[in-house]
Design a protein around this motif. Structure first.
Motif, mmCIF file in Angstrom:
data_model
loop_
_atom_site.group_PDB
_atom_site.id
_atom_site.type_symbol
_atom_site.label_atom_id
_atom_site.label_comp_id
_atom_site.label_asym_id
_atom_site.label_seq_id
_atom_site.Cartn_x
_atom_site.Cartn_y
_atom_site.Cartn_z
ATOM 1 N N ASN A 122 0.503 -1.163 -0.121
ATOM 2 C CA ASN A 122 0.194 -0.340 0.185
ATOM 3 C C ASN A 122 0.879 0.657 0.168
ATOM 4 O OD1 ASN A 122 -1.649 1.842 0.517
ATOM 5 N ND2 ASN A 122 -3.018 1.133 2.472
ATOM 6 N N SER A 125 -1.259 5.738 2.393
ATOM 7 C CA SER A 125 -2.192 6.128 3.484
ATOM 8 C C SER A 125 -1.525 6.876 4.712
ATOM 9 C CB SER A 125 -2.334 4.655 4.385
ATOM 10 O OG SER A 125 -0.945 4.418 5.064
ATOM 11 N N ASN A 333 -4.180 6.110 -6.597
ATOM 12 C CA ASN A 333 -5.382 5.694 -5.098
ATOM 13 C C ASN A 333 -6.809 6.066 -5.509
ATOM 14 O OD1 ASN A 333 -3.257 6.107 -2.467
ATOM 15 N ND2 ASN A 333 -2.999 7.932 -3.989
ATOM 16 N N THR A 361 -4.445 3.139 -0.933
ATOM 17 C CA THR A 361 -5.451 3.672 -0.310
ATOM 18 C C THR A 361 -5.756 5.185 -0.261
ATOM 19 O OG1 THR A 361 -5.051 2.754 1.779
ATOM 20 C CG2 THR A 361 -5.665 0.825 0.514
ATOM 21 N N ASP A 362 -5.041 5.788 0.198
ATOM 22 C CA ASP A 362 -4.850 6.860 1.162
ATOM 23 C C ASP A 362 -5.788 6.944 2.103
ATOM 24 O OD1 ASP A 362 -4.377 9.815 1.631
ATOM 25 O OD2 ASP A 362 -5.666 10.161 0.022
ATOM 26 N N ASN A 367 -11.832 7.921 1.849
ATOM 27 C CA ASN A 367 -11.655 5.081 1.444
ATOM 28 C C ASN A 367 -13.395 4.214 1.252
ATOM 29 O OD1 ASN A 367 -10.849 3.015 0.675
ATOM 30 N ND2 ASN A 367 -9.017 3.271 -0.073
ATOM 31 N N ALA A 375 -9.066 -1.025 -4.492
ATOM 32 C CA ALA A 375 -8.091 -0.074 -5.264
ATOM 33 C C ALA A 375 -8.096 -1.359 -6.385
ATOM 34 C CB ALA A 375 -6.454 0.041 -4.563
#
Ligand SMILES: CSC[C@H]1O[C@@H](n2cnc3c(O)ncnc32)[C@H](O)[C@@H]1O
Ligand SMILES: [Zn+2]
Length: 499
Positions: A122, A125, A333, A361-362, A367, A375
């Motif tokens: 990821n 995030s 993202n 994902t942020d 989200n 994602a």
């Protein structure tokens, strides 16, 4: 003759004889033969075992899969495969037969009904923001940030918030098969401690921004802490990589952006930033600096391979070429870009230009889940829709983006992102038995278009098992649930948005 005991004096000895019937004689003969055969088999098995283990190399862990999706061009998919793991690294990748006949392991995780693949990476995030999940939805980025998120952070983010939020985020990420994540947030020492304890791998990038943020008056004290953090953590822990984060070109001055990249070069650490996220940002930066965001950073000599930028939704063609030329990583993202109505990043054009593109994902308040499978699926779908081209960003490309692609963008592909001898053992097993994964024609298709985070069966980072058969092994999930709920109760009763 009947069975009978006869006691006689024979040649001076007392002779005790038991006269057996014919039936019992056959039985005794049968028992003796059986014992003899059994004993022989034990001797043979023992010598086979000795022969077998003597020639076998000892490893800590063997992990199997009906399929290994390696992300290694040289052997992309291995059927009935297994890997051997020693000292946290992959030491062999082969068929199960070859691995089982060449290695003996302290522990074996068989692969029946499972896919073995690299853990998900990821690339962007803000982990502890999970505690703001669902607090401010259906808003555009600037309204969301300025009127809800920044005020909430000012009011509630402290060490305890980050400790509990980070634990909750790590729990969620392990459940979903993420093995490495980038954390761009506050209280980095607390975050690092949680990551150390739960066993994940993370790039931890303390946030610096030009105005007050939790615990800081502005850029100077935030940046000083970031430097202090990276000096203390660099090279100290195999799984924790300190980095620098400058929030965005619209919240950090050119002088401070220059300071950030110079420090990243000086201390040889990664540098991350939000970039070209909305059309509003492009307009704002253009007005202030007479350049579009990517060009503005290039004018400051900010762009190089240690930099990875989140979003990059609105680069023009020459900026895409520039990102490729400078070796800048881009983290896509899609969930966050859709939810905040930021737009569709031109991922097909970036891949075509040779930009290193990974997935993220942020934070969970834009989200709202730290779920890389969402994602993956969105990336495979939305670019087909926007380009009207069903071949845009094919399944294989997306799966690569979520693993090796992210690793490349973060500058970690010499360590993670693929199943290959010499890389760290960050791998996951995915179940293939539930109805939404039946029948099976193409394993990559299933991973991209059909699988979800609940299909993640087992998670291993650095050779250590963090979740086995969906059993969490490193986090006290009941305590985290209790503490997160209690923090949320306080936020619910006290939070006042600023508009
Ligand atoms: C200085 S980095 C941490 C900072 O960034 C905020 N944030 C979270 N998501 C986004 C986003 O999509 N764009 C810009 N800023 C974002 C977060 O709330 C922290 O304050
Ligand atoms: Zn972000």
């Amino acid at each position: 003759m009947d069975d009978k005991l006869s006691i006689k004096i024979q040649q001076g000895y007392l002779s005790v004889r038991y006269h057996l019937t014919k039936y019992y004689k056959v039985l005794v003969l049968f028992l003796c033969t059986t014992l003899f055969v059994l004993f022989g088999q034990i001797v043979i098995a023992q010598s086979n075992y000795n022969l077998g283990t003597q020639g076998k190399q000892r490893v800590e862990l063997i992990v199997g899969g009906d399929f290994i999706v390696t992300m290694n061009e040289a052997q992309p998919i291995i059927q009935n495969g297994a890997i051997a793991i020693k000292d946290g690294k992959i030491v062999a990748v082969d068929t199960q037969y070859k691995i089982m006949t060449s290695y003996r392991a302290d522990k074996t995780l068989p692969g029946d009904g499972l896919v073995l693949m690299p853990g998900l990476v990821n690339g962007h995030s803000h982990s502890a923001m999970v505690l703001f999940r669902g607090l401010a939805d259906d808003l555009a980025l600037q309204d969301w940030l300025e009127n809800y998120i920044f005020p909430a952070e000012g009011q509630f983010v402290d060490q305890n918030f980050v400790r509990v939020g980070e634990q909750l985020a790590c729990w969620e990420m392990i459940r979903g098969g993420t093995t490495t994540f980038v954390d761009m947030y506050f209280e980095p020492d607390v975050a690092a401690q949680v990551v150390n304890e739960c066993g994940l791998r993370a790039i931890i990038a303390p946030s610096s921004i030009d105005f007050p943020s939790p615990g800081f008056k502005g850029w100077d004290d935030a940046f000083a802490l970031a430097i202090d953090f990276l000096k203390r953590w660099k090279g100290k822990n195999e799984r924790i990589i300190p980095a620098i984060a400058a929030h965005a070109p619209y919240t950090v001055s050119p002088e401070h952006l220059t300071q950030a990249i110079q420090a990243a070069r000086h201390y040889d650490v990664p540098l991350t930033i939000h970039l070209a996220e909305t059309q509003g940002e492009v307009k704002d930066v253009q007005q202030r600096y007479n350049a579009t965001p990517v060009k503005h950073l290039d004018n400051l000599n900010f762009l190089d391979p240690r930099v990875f930028a989140a979003h990059v939704v609105w680069p023009n063609a020459s900026e895409i070429a520039l990102l490729a030329k400078r070796g800048v990583g881009v983290i896509h993202n899609p969930d966050s870009n859709l939810k905040l109505a930021s737009g569709f990043a031109p991922i097909p054009a970036m891949l075509q230009a040779g930009v290193k593109v990974g997935l993220g994902t942020d934070g969970a308040s834009s989200n709202n889940v730290l779920d890389m499978w969402n994602a993956i699926r969105l990336t495979a779908l939305i670019h087909k829709g926007t380009t009207l081209d069903p071949t845009a960003v094919p399944a294989k490309t997306v799966l690569r983006m979520a693993t090796l692609g992210s690793a490349e963008a973060l500058g970690l592909s010499n360590k993670i992102g693929a199943i290959k001898v010499g890389l760290q053992a960050d791998v996951i097993q995915i179940q293939l038995k539930e109805p939404h994964l039946l029948p099976l024609y193409d394993v990559i298709s299933h991973l991209v278009y059909a699988a979800n985070s609940q299909d993640v069966d087992t998670v291993i980072v650095n050779g250590k098992v963090l979740m086995e058969k969906r059993q969490m092994l490193t986090l006290d999930t009941e305590r985290i649930r209790r503490e997160a709920t209690s923090i949320a109760q306080r936020i619910k009763s006290q939070f006042r948005p600023s508009n």
